[in-house]
Write an enzyme that holds these catalytic residues in place. Structure first.
Site, PDB file in Angstrom:
ATOM      1  N   ARG A   1       4.898  -0.371   7.263  1.00  0.00           N
ATOM      2  CA  ARG A   1       3.338   0.191   6.870  1.00  0.00           C
ATOM      3  C   ARG A   1       3.987   1.821   7.376  1.00  0.00           C
ATOM      4  O   ARG A   1       3.979   1.754   9.106  1.00  0.00           O
ATOM      5  CB  ARG A   1       2.759  -0.774   7.323  1.00  0.00           C
ATOM      6  CG  ARG A   1       2.822  -1.979   6.903  1.00  0.00           C
ATOM      7  CD  ARG A   1       1.308  -1.083   5.689  1.00  0.00           C
ATOM      8  NE  ARG A   1       1.792  -3.097   4.256  1.00  0.00           N
ATOM      9  CZ  ARG A   1       2.624  -3.422   3.762  1.00  0.00           C
ATOM     10  NH1 ARG A   1       3.347  -2.915   3.271  1.00  0.00           N
ATOM     11  NH2 ARG A   1       2.088  -4.396   3.017  1.00  0.00           N
TER      12      ARG A   1
ATOM     13  N   HIS B   1       7.276   4.398  -1.646  1.00  0.00           N
ATOM     14  CA  HIS B   1       6.405   2.976  -1.038  1.00  0.00           C
ATOM     15  C   HIS B   1       7.809   2.064  -2.188  1.00  0.00           C
ATOM     16  O   HIS B   1       7.151   0.906  -3.054  1.00  0.00           O
ATOM     17  CB  HIS B   1       6.335   2.193  -1.412  1.00  0.00           C
ATOM     18  CG  HIS B   1       5.142   1.280  -0.443  1.00  0.00           C
ATOM     19  ND1 HIS B   1       3.543   0.961   0.105  1.00  0.00           N
ATOM     20  CD2 HIS B   1       5.774   0.076  -0.485  1.00  0.00           C
ATOM     21  CE1 HIS B   1       3.936  -0.300   0.230  1.00  0.00           C
ATOM     22  NE2 HIS B   1       4.584  -0.766  -0.164  1.00  0.00           N
TER      23      HIS B   1
HETATM   24  C1  OXD Z   1       4.746  -5.674   0.311  1.00  0.00           C
HETATM   25  C2  OXD Z   1       4.928  -4.307  -0.128  1.00  0.00           C
HETATM   26  O1  OXD Z   1       3.911  -6.544   1.513  1.00  0.00           O
HETATM   27  O2  OXD Z   1       5.292  -4.164  -1.025  1.00  0.00           O
HETATM   28  O3  OXD Z   1       5.310  -6.583  -0.286  1.00  0.00           O
HETATM   29  O4  OXD Z   1       4.198  -3.118   0.867  1.00  0.00           O
END
Ligand code: OXD
Length: 313
Positions: free
Chosen positions: A228, A276
């Protein structure tokens, strides 16, 4: 049996069709069309607070991802946002571990085999040997040794790199040197050539990658963040890259996504940015996993992936 779905992009049709195929006994409703209705299970990604607050009807809440911070963060503004006693269940691999291991391995090997330097040479028409790294000097540390992190660490160990793993409690992964807890942190970080972050986001891990942590890595180290954006103090990374202590960063996650156009990371050639995508939620695998957990719950069997709410993952 009723399933209530929420996906932020509003593209419900493939999910509804997928559940209809593998769980024909269930009626799948979108959150928007069933706000006042009761349901047995909620299947969600980053749901709105009104969807879960005060619910007593649900038997479980399934999260369409591995990280559950998108649900747990609802408590930040409203401590009663999550219904008490209803289990929250994360996706447990569902095809994500292999994708993340590919992404991280690609970033590590690109660095280890100096492919960027060769690409620069090739662009100038230069045919020249560059002294390779020694594998034994290329120590890689994986922070977060859960389902995804342990698969990444095992994959990197198979290439013959020295691999360390760090987790909150002691964990064993074959071929990986284990470290755990606050007591093991400094030794884990000491002199790492590559740091891979796969930690869950919790109040304890937010901002964990800061100037102090980066200073402990080897000069020229490579940071790979697939967890994250909130784990990373962005200004500290930028300063460490500009100072030359951090040689490269491969970042798939950011505090603000999409990464704003004016963000300084875009201007830094030593930072590789991806949107992402290191591990996408694979719809078919996720639906199959959730359906089989719903069946197991119906038969009173235990299921994997239940979140420990106090721990935060
Ligand atoms: C997850 C993401 O937590 O895609 O799966 O970030």
């Amino acid at each position: 049996m009723k399933l209530q779905l929420y996906v932020p992009d509003g593209r419900y049709a493939p999910w509804i069709e997928g559940f209809a195929e593998v769980l024909p006994e269930a009626q799948c409703l979108t959150w928007e069309e069933s706000r006042d209705a009761q349901a047995d299970f909620a299947v969600v990604w980053r749901p709105p607070v009104e969807m879960l607050r005060g619910r007593t009807d649900l038997r479980a809440i399934f999260n369409l991802g591995a990280g559950v911070d998108g649900i747990l963060r609802l408590r930040d503004d409203d401590p009663a946002a999550l219904p008490a006693g209803i289990p929250i269940v994360r996706l447990d691999d569902a095809g994500m571990a292999a994708q993340m291991a590919e992404y991280v391995s690609a970033a590590v090997l690109r660095d280890f085999r100096k492919l960027d330097a060769y690409a620069t040479q090739a662009a100038a028409g230069t045919w020249k040997f560059i002294k390779p790294h020694r594998r034994a000097d290329f120590t890689i540390g994986v922070m977060g040794i859960g389902t995804l992190g342990s698969h990444i660490a095992r994959t990197l160990a198979q290439f013959g790199f020295p691999v360390r793993g760090w987790s909150r409690s002691a964990k064993h992964v074959e071929g990986v040197q284990p470290f755990h807890g606050d007591a093991g942190r400094a030794a884990f970080l000491d002199g790492l050539r590559v740091l891979v972050n796969v930690l869950p986001l919790t109040p304890d891990t937010e901002n964990i990658i800061d100037a102090d942590l980066l200073a402990r890595l080897a000069p020229g180290a490579h940071l790979i963040n697939v967890a994250r954006g909130q784990h990373l103090v962005e200004a500290d990374l930028l300063a460490a890259v500009k100072a030359g202590h951090i040689g490269a960063a491969t970042l798939d996650v950011f505090r603000e996504e999409p990464l704003p156009a004016e963000h300084p990371f875009w201007q830094e050639p030593r930072i590789t940015i991806t949107p992402h995508i290191s591990a996408l939620t694979l719809r078919e695998d996720s639906i199959a996993q959730i359906a089989s957990k719903i069946r197991a719950l119906g038969e009173g069997k235990p299921i994997a992936g239940i979140v420990d709410i106090a721990r935060g993952y």
